[in-house]
Structure formats: C-alpha cells, structure tokens
Design a protein around this motif. Structure first.
Motif, PDB file in Angstrom:
ATOM      1  N   THR A 117      48.381  32.450  44.245  1.00 10.24           N
ATOM      2  CA  THR A 117      46.907  32.542  44.200  1.00 10.24           C
ATOM      3  C   THR A 117      46.439  33.332  42.978  1.00 10.24           C
ATOM      4  O   THR A 117      45.250  33.416  42.717  1.00 10.24           O
ATOM      5  CB  THR A 117      46.328  33.239  45.455  1.00 10.24           C
ATOM      6  OG1 THR A 117      46.664  34.633  45.406  1.00 10.24           O
ATOM      7  CG2 THR A 117      46.826  32.653  46.744  1.00 10.24           C
TER       8      THR A 117
ATOM      9  N   GLY B 223      45.209  34.682  39.539  1.00 10.27           N
ATOM     10  CA  GLY B 223      44.553  34.195  38.327  1.00 10.27           C
ATOM     11  C   GLY B 223      43.603  33.038  38.568  1.00 10.27           C
ATOM     12  O   GLY B 223      43.521  32.514  39.685  1.00 10.27           O
TER      13      GLY B 223
ATOM     14  N   ASP C 102      39.075  44.827  43.594  1.00  9.61           N
ATOM     15  CA  ASP C 102      39.741  43.729  42.915  1.00  9.61           C
ATOM     16  C   ASP C 102      41.180  44.166  42.604  1.00  9.61           C
ATOM     17  O   ASP C 102      41.532  45.317  42.787  1.00  9.61           O
ATOM     18  CB  ASP C 102      38.982  43.409  41.621  1.00  9.61           C
ATOM     19  CG  ASP C 102      39.289  42.007  41.125  1.00  9.61           C
ATOM     20  OD1 ASP C 102      39.982  41.264  41.842  1.00  9.61           O
ATOM     21  OD2 ASP C 102      38.845  41.668  40.027  1.00  9.61           O
ATOM     22  N   GLY C 103      41.989  43.212  42.140  1.00 10.54           N
ATOM     23  CA  GLY C 103      43.351  43.576  41.751  1.00 10.54           C
ATOM     24  C   GLY C 103      44.308  43.664  42.930  1.00 10.54           C
ATOM     25  O   GLY C 103      45.372  44.273  42.824  1.00 10.54           O
ATOM     26  N   THR C 104      43.963  43.028  44.047  1.00 14.79           N
ATOM     27  CA  THR C 104      44.791  43.176  45.247  1.00 14.79           C
ATOM     28  C   THR C 104      46.096  42.374  45.148  1.00 14.79           C
ATOM     29  O   THR C 104      47.151  42.856  45.538  1.00 14.79           O
ATOM     30  CB  THR C 104      44.011  42.720  46.485  1.00 14.79           C
ATOM     31  OG1 THR C 104      43.480  41.421  46.235  1.00 14.79           O
ATOM     32  CG2 THR C 104      42.861  43.650  46.765  1.00 14.79           C
TER      33      THR C 104
ATOM     34  N   ALA D 233      36.791  34.884  38.584  1.00 17.58           N
ATOM     35  CA  ALA D 233      37.407  33.664  38.051  1.00 17.58           C
ATOM     36  C   ALA D 233      38.279  32.948  39.084  1.00 17.58           C
ATOM     37  O   ALA D 233      39.114  33.569  39.730  1.00 17.58           O
ATOM     38  CB  ALA D 233      38.234  33.993  36.815  1.00 17.58           C
TER      39      ALA D 233
ATOM     40  N   LYS E  24      37.365  31.644  41.880  1.00 17.05           N
ATOM     41  CA  LYS E  24      36.943  31.739  43.281  1.00 17.05           C
ATOM     42  C   LYS E  24      35.892  30.694  43.633  1.00 17.05           C
ATOM     43  O   LYS E  24      35.811  30.229  44.757  1.00 17.05           O
ATOM     44  CB  LYS E  24      36.392  33.136  43.561  1.00 17.05           C
ATOM     45  CG  LYS E  24      37.469  34.217  43.465  1.00 17.05           C
ATOM     46  CD  LYS E  24      36.961  35.503  44.062  1.00 17.05           C
ATOM     47  CE  LYS E  24      38.041  36.396  44.530  1.00 17.05           C
ATOM     48  NZ  LYS E  24      38.684  37.283  43.735  1.00 17.05           N
TER      49      LYS E  24
ATOM     50  N   GLY F 203      46.794  39.184  30.997  1.00 17.35           N
ATOM     51  CA  GLY F 203      48.154  39.651  30.715  1.00 17.35           C
ATOM     52  C   GLY F 203      48.267  40.554  29.495  1.00 17.35           C
ATOM     53  O   GLY F 203      49.332  41.132  29.250  1.00 17.35           O
TER      54      GLY F 203
ATOM     55  N   ILE G 121      53.000  39.908  35.776  1.00 10.82           N
ATOM     56  CA  ILE G 121      51.626  39.398  35.874  1.00 10.82           C
ATOM     57  C   ILE G 121      51.378  38.265  34.859  1.00 10.82           C
ATOM     58  O   ILE G 121      51.020  37.162  35.269  1.00 10.82           O
ATOM     59  CB  ILE G 121      50.588  40.542  35.747  1.00 10.82           C
ATOM     60  CG1 ILE G 121      50.762  41.515  36.924  1.00 10.82           C
ATOM     61  CG2 ILE G 121      49.158  40.035  35.672  1.00 10.82           C
ATOM     62  CD1 ILE G 121      50.596  40.888  38.312  1.00 10.82           C
TER      63      ILE G 121
ATOM     64  N   LEU H 247      50.651  34.387  35.882  1.00  9.96           N
ATOM     65  CA  LEU H 247      49.416  33.708  35.438  1.00  9.96           C
ATOM     66  C   LEU H 247      49.775  32.393  34.763  1.00  9.96           C
ATOM     67  O   LEU H 247      49.156  31.351  35.019  1.00  9.96           O
ATOM     68  CB  LEU H 247      48.635  34.591  34.448  1.00  9.96           C
ATOM     69  CG  LEU H 247      47.888  35.795  35.023  1.00  9.96           C
ATOM     70  CD1 LEU H 247      47.321  36.654  33.899  1.00  9.96           C
ATOM     71  CD2 LEU H 247      46.781  35.355  35.971  1.00  9.96           C
TER      72      LEU H 247
ATOM     73  N   LEU I  59      46.718  35.383  27.433  1.00 11.77           N
ATOM     74  CA  LEU I  59      46.996  33.945  27.543  1.00 11.77           C
ATOM     75  C   LEU I  59      45.722  33.132  27.766  1.00 11.77           C
ATOM     76  O   LEU I  59      44.897  33.491  28.602  1.00 11.77           O
ATOM     77  CB  LEU I  59      47.909  33.698  28.743  1.00 11.77           C
ATOM     78  CG  LEU I  59      49.371  34.028  28.556  1.00 11.77           C
ATOM     79  CD1 LEU I  59      50.091  33.847  29.890  1.00 11.77           C
ATOM     80  CD2 LEU I  59      49.988  33.128  27.482  1.00 11.77           C
TER      81      LEU I  59
ATOM     82  N   ILE J  67      37.494  38.038  28.269  1.00 13.48           N
ATOM     83  CA  ILE J  67      38.342  38.174  29.463  1.00 13.48           C
ATOM     84  C   ILE J  67      38.720  39.642  29.598  1.00 13.48           C
ATOM     85  O   ILE J  67      39.689  40.135  29.011  1.00 13.48           O
ATOM     86  CB  ILE J  67      39.555  37.250  29.378  1.00 13.48           C
ATOM     87  CG1 ILE J  67      39.008  35.839  29.252  1.00 13.48           C
ATOM     88  CG2 ILE J  67      40.435  37.373  30.623  1.00 13.48           C
ATOM     89  CD1 ILE J  67      40.002  34.805  28.983  1.00 13.48           C
TER      90      ILE J  67
ATOM     91  N   GLU K  85      38.535  43.432  32.055  1.00 13.23           N
ATOM     92  CA  GLU K  85      38.580  43.974  33.424  1.00 13.23           C
ATOM     93  C   GLU K  85      38.282  45.461  33.397  1.00 13.23           C
ATOM     94  O   GLU K  85      38.651  46.141  32.439  1.00 13.23           O
ATOM     95  CB  GLU K  85      39.986  43.785  33.999  1.00 13.23           C
ATOM     96  CG  GLU K  85      40.303  42.354  34.284  1.00 13.23           C
ATOM     97  CD  GLU K  85      41.753  42.157  34.658  1.00 13.23           C
ATOM     98  OE1 GLU K  85      41.993  41.476  35.646  1.00 13.23           O
ATOM     99  OE2 GLU K  85      42.636  42.691  33.970  1.00 13.23           O
TER     100      GLU K  85
HETATM  101  P1  ADP Z   1      43.725  39.956  41.969  1.00 13.03           P
HETATM  102  O1  ADP Z   1      43.675  39.801  43.453  1.00 13.03           O
HETATM  103  O2  ADP Z   1      44.897  40.784  41.556  1.00 13.03           O
HETATM  104  O3  ADP Z   1      42.440  40.381  41.362  1.00 13.03           O
HETATM  105  P2  ADP Z   1      43.180  37.390  40.803  1.00 13.03           P
HETATM  106  O4  ADP Z   1      43.565  36.106  41.418  1.00 13.03           O
HETATM  107  O5  ADP Z   1      41.759  37.759  40.815  1.00 13.03           O
HETATM  108  O6  ADP Z   1      44.073  38.503  41.438  1.00 13.03           O
HETATM  109  O7  ADP Z   1      43.688  37.351  39.291  1.00 13.03           O
HETATM  110  C1  ADP Z   1      43.492  38.405  38.411  1.00 13.03           C
HETATM  111  C2  ADP Z   1      44.232  38.140  37.125  1.00 13.03           C
HETATM  112  O8  ADP Z   1      43.716  36.969  36.490  1.00 13.03           O
HETATM  113  C3  ADP Z   1      44.038  39.280  36.148  1.00 13.03           C
HETATM  114  O9  ADP Z   1      45.289  39.616  35.599  1.00 13.03           O
HETATM  115  C4  ADP Z   1      43.111  38.694  35.104  1.00 13.03           C
HETATM  116  O10 ADP Z   1      43.303  39.277  33.832  1.00 13.03           O
HETATM  117  C5  ADP Z   1      43.482  37.250  35.116  1.00 13.03           C
HETATM  118  N1  ADP Z   1      42.417  36.378  34.615  1.00 13.03           N
HETATM  119  C6  ADP Z   1      41.156  36.278  35.074  1.00 13.03           C
HETATM  120  N2  ADP Z   1      40.445  35.377  34.340  1.00 13.03           N
HETATM  121  C7  ADP Z   1      41.292  34.878  33.414  1.00 13.03           C
HETATM  122  C8  ADP Z   1      41.182  33.896  32.378  1.00 13.03           C
HETATM  123  N3  ADP Z   1      40.053  33.249  32.160  1.00 13.03           N
HETATM  124  N4  ADP Z   1      42.264  33.632  31.624  1.00 13.03           N
HETATM  125  C9  ADP Z   1      43.421  34.274  31.856  1.00 13.03           C
HETATM  126  N5  ADP Z   1      43.603  35.202  32.815  1.00 13.03           N
HETATM  127  C10 ADP Z   1      42.562  35.512  33.578  1.00 13.03           C
END
Ligand code: ADP
Ligand code: MG
Length: 540
Positions: free
Chosen positions: A47, A49, A100-102, A165, A167, A408, A443, A447, A475, A490, A492
C-alpha cells in the motif's frame, strides 16, 4: 483463542511460573519475532506510496472497507502475535502524533529487524546491534536538519497533497489539500493550530468535489420560528442542556379532579413557569438560545416576541463546541440562568448548502466547518479520513513550517551520510549502523516496486543521482527516473520522518532485547461430562 507474550525476569520460581506456558527463548525467540515483524510489514508494504494498492477489509459482520491506509489495515486486522502488536502500537502512535507515515514506520521497523537477524546469524550480539541502532538513530535525527528546508505557503500545500497521494483521485487530492490548508489557517492562533476546532458535517448526495469549508461553526439546523430574525451583529448566547417544555412526569401520576377550574389552574401554573423562564432570559440579556431538547409552542411564541433567536434539539457534542466557541456555560434550567452563564457571538446566519439549511455562527473561537459531500456513506467516510489527515499535516506545518524531500530522497541522503559516519565508529556497532541505513532504504525500494520498477535498480539509480546532483533527488514513479523533488513539490513535514525514524527504531530495539517469549497454554478446557461423551464416542 488467548495468547500472551511477555518478558520474564529470571527468578527462583521460574519453573513453577512456566509450567503451563509454551516457551521460546534465545535465538529462536528472536527468529520468530523477526518472522512476525516481516509478515506484518509484508501485509501492508504494497500500500506504500502513491502507486500503492488498496486493501479490501471484511469484518465478521460482512461489512467491507476499502483503504490504502496502513494503520487502518493493521488496526482492523485481528493480529495476535505480541511482537506484531508492539509494531502496530508504534504505527498507531505515529498516526496520533504525526497523522501520517504509518506504513513507513512498520516497513522500516521490520527491515531493521530483518537486518539485525542477519547480523545475529553472523555472530553479532543483539545488545551490540541495539547500541549501533541507537547511534544511527541519533546521527540521522541530527542529519535531518541539514536536509530540511523552510516551507513557503505553496510548498505547505504541496506537502499536504503529498500526504494524500494515492488516496483519492488527483483533482480531489488537490481540492482537499487546499481546503485543509484554509481550515488550518482559520484556526491558527498564537502559533498553534488545534485540529479539533474544525467540525465535519457529512452530507450524502452530490459530488465529493463539492465539499466546502465554511468559516465558523455550522450546524444543519433551522431556527424554530420563521419570524425570528438572524443576528447580523454581536450578541449574547445561552446554551441550555435541556429545553423549555411542559414538565413530563418521570413516573405515572394521577390527578384527582374535584372542581371544574382545577384543570385550568394546573395548565396555568405550567404556562406561568414556562413564561417565567423566558422572562428570565430577557432579563439577563440573552439574544440567542440553543437547547439540547425541545421548546414548547408557548415558549416559541414568547421567545419570538422578545426577539430571542432560538435553535432546539442540538446534539450534546455540538453544544460543547458552541460552549467552547462562545465561552458560554452549559446550564440545565433557563429559569435559573444568570448573566455569567452567557457567552458572546459575533454574528449568525443561515444558508442553504446542498439543499439543506445550515446555521452558521461566528464567535471568538468558532473555528471552521467542512461540509463533506459524497454519493454514499463510504465515500463520505473516506473524504472525512483524508480531510482529517490533510488537516493534521496542515496544522503541523503551520506550527513548524519545515519540510523534507519525499519520494525516497531523504532516506537515500541519510543512508549516504550514515555509511560515512559508520566508518568512524569502532567495533561491531559499525555493522549495525550500516544495517540501519539499509533498512531506511527499504522505503525507496518499496515505492519503486509498488510502481512496477525493480527496487534494487531504482535504489542504485537514486544513489548515483545523489552523487551527481545532490540530496533532493527522488523517484518519479511515472517513469522510474530520479528527479528533483523540490521543484516537483514532493515534500513532507520533517516531523513525520522524525517520528517514523524514532518510532521504528524504538520498537526494533525493544524487540531485539527480548530473549524469552512465553505463551500461555492455549488448550481449551473441556468440561468433564463432555469429556466422558467424547471417550464413549466411536466405541462399540
Ligand atoms: P505512509 O502510511 O507511510 O504515509 P503512504 O502510502 O502515504 O505511506 O506513502 C508515503 C510515501 O510515499 C512517502 O515516502 C512519500 O515520500 C511517498 N510519495 C508520496 N507522493 C509521492 C510521489 N508523487 N512520488 C513519489 N513518492 C511519493
Ligand atoms: Mg501517507
């Protein structure tokens, strides 16, 4: 089924305590614990990213939920392994503290344990690994400052969008990011933004893009009398934790009527009491009355005549919000309310939104309200969850506008620094620091893998890009190439990465320190009479 796992202090009575338990200890305990962590992370890694896939959760009543939120999956699943529960608890803390970040926390933690297990197999003691991990964590947390950037408003909005992103659809993610930021700004006061000051009203029907934010506290209510006037200017509010109604006896009562005038006298006494309550409101200077319960017709007329704008049957939780917004007390009885119980509002109005009348109140602390729209209850629930996440991120960033690159980039930048640092650390801790850095890099690998690229190749590409073009290369999951994350927006909040790193490391270290797992006996107790029947079963 009932399972318990716990650490034991070795004691004289150990053997007696252990009689009815199943025990794994030493290396075997660690191996099993690591296995549990890897299984847990395996359930949610896909799930991670924006290209991560959704999970369909079904409960024992057959209710379904589709989500790609790691912590929702883990909290819903019935996980029994004690070590898995420790990691889920780290992930829940991450959700509470950083919103976030879970998934990241769980994936990194499991990877730290997997790498630790490799080291244990090579003969490194878990205590040394734990020490190395703590050194790596400290070093990484201070290195985050070198990578962090101060956020502009536009970048704050991009960061909220990054957290949403994958969701919802892109347009909706942008819309929610925008209104989350607006809501955060509305409630920002003296550098603090408290997300509980934003109320959410869910309204079925319409498109989720039609979800809007209203400044002030809104309730789907209409005033009780059309002749009552809206208050376009400031005034006093009384909040009643009851109503103004004829008393309903709590128990069955009998009235012995002995003369014709008695019924009227009884009625009159009741009306008098109602009118007296209204008179008291007029006397203390109440302009706006809000009640939890009903308002009788007689009271309604009197209130209207005295120009007291009234709303009734307001839920207790909304009364609490109103009380906080206006600084008013909740009073049980209108007849005994005093001036000190009143609160203040700036103005109130009514508006039709999506065919439903809404009453909107502005006061010193009335915050904001999201009117969420969606075709079904489950769409609305998803909008609510995403808005709550977006708002949480917005509030953190308004309080501390510091960002890190996503996609990443941060993990690779930290990994490079950690490997240089490891060379300066004598002893076997050095190996643990490198193992910790590898775990962070899971991570970007995940991704990439979730977007259909090879994890290792992508990591190599990113590392090379960091060599050539610096720390902010992440990436692009649309073409698998390394690109600048700052210009692509991109980003956080620093607090999310910080919390994920410490939460994952703390959980991994405490799991590494376990060398004994005791499982309580799980055999079901079979009653004697059933036992007898079972013994007789099948015998000639
Ligand atoms: P979490 O539950 O850890 O928040 P997510 O599914 O929300 O997990 O994914 C978060 C990860 O996705 C982060 O490492 C973030 O940097 C990466 N991410 C979010 N948007 C993008 C994007 N457009 N391109 C690449 N990586 C992304
Ligand atoms: Mg996220």
């Amino acid at each position: 089924m009932f399972k318990v796992g716990y650490r034991v202090a070795r004691s004289m009575a150990e053997e007696t305590i252990l009689e009815s338990t199943e025990r794994t200890s030493g290396r075997e305990a660690l191996r099993k614990n690591v296995q549990a962590a890897i299984a847990l992370a395996g359930a949610i890694r896909s799930t991670l990213g924006p290209k991560g896939l959704d999970k369909l959760l079904v409960d024992d009543q057959g209710e379904t939920l589709v989500t790609n939120d790691g912590v929702t999956v883990l909290e819903t699943a019935r996980v029994e392994h004690p070590v898995a529960k420790m990691i889920i608890s780290a992930s829940s803390t991450q959700d509470r503290v950083a919103r976030d970040g879970t998934t990241t926390t769980v994936v990194i933690c499991a990877e730290m344990l997997r790498n630790a297990w490799q080291l244990v197999r090579q003969g490194v003691h878990p205590a040394i690994i734990a020490r190395g991990y703590a050194l790596a964590e400290n070093f990484a947390l201070s290195a985050l400052d070198e990578l962090a950037i101060n956020a502009s408003t536009e970048q704050i909005e991009s960061a909220i969008e990054t957290s949403l992103a994958g969701k919802l659809d892109k347009g909706m993610e942008r819309h929610l990011a925008n209104i989350s930021l607006q809501a955060g700004k509305t409630i920002l006061s003296e550098g603090r933004a408290d997300p509980t000051r934003v109320k959410i009203i869910k309204q079925t029907g319409g498109n989720m893009q039609e979800s809007t934010l209203i400044t002030g506290l809104a309730l789907a209510k209409s005033r009780i009398h059309p002749e009552m006037k809206e208050r376009g200017g400031p005034g006093s509010i009384l909040i009643l934790d009851g109503g103004i109604e004829r008393r309903k006896p709590q128990f069955e009562t009998k009235l012995n009527i002995t003369s014709a005038g008695m019924v009227d006298a009884f009625r009159n006494a009741e009306s008098k009491s109602i009118l007296k309550q209204v008179e008291n409101l007029v006397e203390i200077g109440c302009d706006l009355l809000v009640c939890k319960e009903g308002v009788d017709d007689e009271a309604r007329q009197a209130l209207s005549k005295h120009g007291i704008l009234t709303y009734r049957r307001v839920e207790k939780k909304d009364l609490d919000l109103l009380s906080r917004a206006c600084g008013a007390n909740l009073v049980p009885d209108a007849g005994r309310a005093s001036k000190e119980d009143l609160g203040a509002f700036i103005k109130t109005r009514e508006e039709l939104r999506g065919g439903v009348n809404h009453w909107i109140l502005d006061a010193e602390d009335s915050g904001a309200t999201l009117i969420a729209r969606g075709s079904t209850q489950s769409v609305l629930d998803e909008v609510e969850r995403c808005f709550a996440d977006g708002l949480g991120v917005a509030c953190q960033l308004l309080e501390e506008p510091v960002l890190l690159p996503g996609a990443g980039a941060t993990q690779v930048a930290l990994g490079r620094r950690l490997r240089r640092y490891a060379e300066t650390v004598p002893g076997r801790e050095q190996l643990a620091i490198e193992a910790w850095a590898d775990a962070l890099e899971s991570i970007p690998r995940a991704l990439a893998a979730n977007a259909g690229y090879d994890g290792i190749d992508s990591l190599l590409k990113l590392t090379a890009a960091h060599n050539d073009s610096g720390d902010y290369m992440g990436l692009d999951l649309n073409d698998g190439e390394a690109k600048d994350t700052i210009s692509r927006g991109i980003l956080e909040p620093k607090s999310i990465t910080q919390q994920a790193i410490s939460g994952a490391t703390e959980a991994a270290i405490s799991i590494l320190r376990i060398d004994d797992v005791l499982w309580a006996q799980m055999d079901a107790q079979v009653p004697d009479e059933v036992q007898e029947q079972l013994q007789g079963f099948g015998a000639e």
